[in-house]
Design an enzyme around this catalytic site. Structure first.
Site, short mmCIF file in Angstrom:
data_model
loop_
_atom_site.label_atom_id
_atom_site.label_comp_id
_atom_site.label_asym_id
_atom_site.label_seq_id
_atom_site.Cartn_x
_atom_site.Cartn_y
_atom_site.Cartn_z
N THR A 186 0.90 -1.15 0.00
CA THR A 186 0.00 0.00 0.00
C THR A 186 0.93 1.19 0.00
O THR A 186 2.13 1.04 0.09
CB THR A 186 -0.88 -0.08 1.28
OG1 THR A 186 -1.71 -1.23 1.20
CG2 THR A 186 -1.75 1.13 1.51
N SER A 191 -10.53 -2.81 5.93
CA SER A 191 -9.17 -2.34 5.70
C SER A 191 -8.47 -2.05 7.02
O SER A 191 -9.11 -1.92 8.06
CB SER A 191 -9.24 -1.06 4.86
OG SER A 191 -7.97 -0.47 4.74
N1 GLY Z 1 -5.28 -3.75 1.42
C1 GLY Z 1 -4.72 -3.12 2.54
C2 GLY Z 1 -5.72 -2.49 3.44
O1 GLY Z 1 -6.70 -1.99 2.95
O2 GLY Z 1 -5.57 -2.47 4.61
#
Ligand code: GLY
Length: 578
Positions: A377, A448
């Site tokens: 991310t 998330s």
């Molecule tokens: N895919 C990482 C998150 O949204 O935490």
């Protein structure tokens, strides 16, 4: 009885302490300084794009939009227009908001779509290829941010990204390392390989130029026509066509019906500071606040950074909070999230009452519940001359997402569907056990951990912070806050300091290599902890501290107005002020 650390921690179970932090001197570069603005991102060219927007008179939201598009070009392992994310905004007048432009499950998604006929998870199905793709939200999110809070035209904000895509950019060492890491994945999709790999199949290296003409054309179309070019035009058509041809379920109505949600951020207080962070469908803000509420009852400053006692109480707070995360949280349109209960200071005291001051807790004895995240991310933090502050975390989920590009679009697509529960109780790729609240449903957003966070003191911005790191995003962000407020580190030291992480299951304390002294490790093992020092994935935080580089400097006065720090773990990143 003399007040030793050991007796103090026992007493502290029922008391709230407020100590002046001791000043520690970790080995870290000096934070970047700025008087008019600060941009911190994981890619130096994107940072420069943001600073240029601020210099031209754009505000922090304008810069955030320009940086978001730029990262989609120069940091394609996580920067994106084919994924989604969150933006936490605090304007100079104190207004706060949270934009949720995370991916949604396609309308044809089903709860068992990643299970075989025997009910077993199909390896890779939620991670690779078109079936893993959630409906992207970044383009709609950036446009809503710009329309509501920005001041500059979309074309101006997108121009640098288009230029980097059309004319190319030269890779530095950090860029090349991330491309090399994705080469195997990208080779599996001919359209992705044609963009990101050279004719000999090798990734682009240091000093070589990556040019992305198809992405330039897609960005130009969005620049000219707005999000309609993405959601209602040729781009959506191409993605739907490729998805249908290659095992996916994306359909045109998925794109037509996508909508950004504007939500109220989660807030809590910690030792006189206000934390403003991500609400569900992120678990980030709630769990950061829950852990901070528990930690507020311990004298962390006195116990010291990295001491066995500090690690003990932090791990126990994490253990309890992650159980709640796993069981209780999900998309607020589908699940009733017990946010006020989890953020109640009395609930934090109940948790402290359950923590044995001398022994490790046992995860199996807490209710088994689930959660899910991944590890790739990106986060960026921006503040402008007026004090408008923006924290953005956005993602393709895995590095380079699902590793697929629909022909002609140049757009890497996410594999965010893996953040859903595929089967309650079965660990996902990252060993995380997920629950029913996060089960797949059409149009639902997967839970998330992304935690774009702004901290204020006395009604003024104090810190902008966040990180990638999958389930560790929460503990990384939390530890930077604690390192600054409790341990007196400057913002760069706080970000660079070695990290620990516990997520309920597996019942293991992950410790960054060399993060604790051997004596401390022995003390923790003696308390019953199982430590794992082998893991290398610790996020890349990006933070800004306002008024000085550390609390001590802020209190003394005379520090720079804005102090920016990109994680020393982020090889291509940069903090730049002006
Ligand atoms: N895919 C990482 C998150 O949204 O935490």
């Amino acid at each position: 009885m003399p007040l030793t650390r050991r007796t103090l921690i026992a007493v502290s179970l029922s008391l709230t302490f407020a100590f002046t932090p001791t000043i520690v001197f970790a080995a870290s570069p000096t934070p970047a300084k700025g008087e008019h603005g600060m941009v911190v991102t994981a890619q130096h060219l994107a940072t420069e794009v943001g600073v240029d927007v601020l210099k031209k008179g754009g505000n922090a939201v304008d810069a955030a939009v320009a940086v978001g598009y730029a990262l989609a070009v120069v940091y394609p392992n996580a920067g994106n227009i084919g994924g989604g994310g969150f933006m936490t905004v605090r304007m100079k007048d104190g207004r706060t908001t949270f934009l949720d432009f995370r991916e949604r499950a396609p309308l044809a998604a089903t709860k068992t779509m990643y299970l075989d006929k025997d009910g077993k998870p199909i390896k890779g199905a939620s991670l690779d290829g078109y079936l893993a793709v959630g409906v992207p939200g970044s383009v709609a999110g950036f446009e809503m941010a710009r329309e509501k809070f920005g001041t500059l035209p979309r074309q101006e904000l997108m121009a640098p990204a288009i230029a980097y895509a059309k004319d190319g950019f030269v890779l530095n060492q950090g860029d090349a390392a991330s491309f090399a890491g994705g080469a195997e994945r990208l080779a599996k999709d001919p359209a992705a390989a044609a963009i990101f790999l050279k004719k000999d199949g090798k990734p682009y290296g240091i000093g070589e130029k990556l040019v992305q003409p198809d992405l330039a054309a897609s960005l130009s179309a969005i620049s000219d026509k707005g999000p309609d070019a993405f959601y209602n035009g040729a781009i959506a058509d191409e993605i739907v066509k490729a998805s249908g041809a290659k095992g996916g379920i994306l359909a045109k109505p998925d794109f037509e019906q996508y909508a950004v949600r504007e939500l109220k951020p989660v807030t809590c207080s910690y030792r006189g500071y206000e934390i403003i962070s991500s609400p569900p469908p992120s678990s980030g803000g709630v769990i950061i606040c829950e852990i901070l509420n528990v930690l507020e009852g311990y004298p962390l400053s006195y116990l010291g950074a990295g001491s066995a006692e500090t690690v003990h109480v932090m791990v126990e707070a994490m253990r309890h909070a992650y159980v709640d995360r796993n069981s209780a949280l999900g998309d607020p349109d589908f699940v009733d999230n017990p946010v006020s209960r989890l953020l109640d200071k009395a609930y934090a005291k109940d948790i402290r009452d359950k923590i044995d001051p001398f022994r490790a807790g046992v995860s199996k004895e807490l209710m088994p519940k689930g959660f899910g995240e991944s590890k790739e991310t990106t986060h960026y933090s921006i503040i402008d001359k007026d004090g408008n502050a923006v924290a953005v975390t956005y993602t393709l989920n895995g590095s380079f997402g699902a590793g697929v590009v629909a022909d002609g679009t140049g757009i890497l697509l996410n594999n965010e569907m893996d953040d859903f529960t595929q089967k309650p109780g079965v660990p996902n790729l990252y060993g995380l056990v997920q629950g029913e609240a996060n089960a797949i449903q059409p149009k639902k957003t997967p839970l998330s951990s992304m935690s774009p966070t702004i901290v204020t003191k006395d009604g003024k911005p104090f810190m902008v912070i966040g990180s990638p790191g999958g389930s560790r995003i929460i503990t990384i962000t939390l530890e930077v806050i604690v390192n600054v407020i409790d341990h007196g580190m400057d913002i760069q030291q706080a970000i660079d300091a070695p990290r620990i992480h516990h997520q309920w299951l597996p019942d293991t304390v992950y410790v960054e290599p060399f993060g604790l002294s051997p004596d401390t490790e022995k003390l923790l093992a003696g308390m019953g902890y199982h430590l794992d020092l082998s893991d290398q994935i610790w996020g890349q935080a990006a933070g800004i501290l306002v008024g000085g580089k550390s609390l001590a400097q802020i209190e003394k006065g005379g520090g720079a107005r804005y102090n920016g720090a990109i994680d020393s773990r982020a090889a291509a990143g940069e903090a730049l002020g002006y």
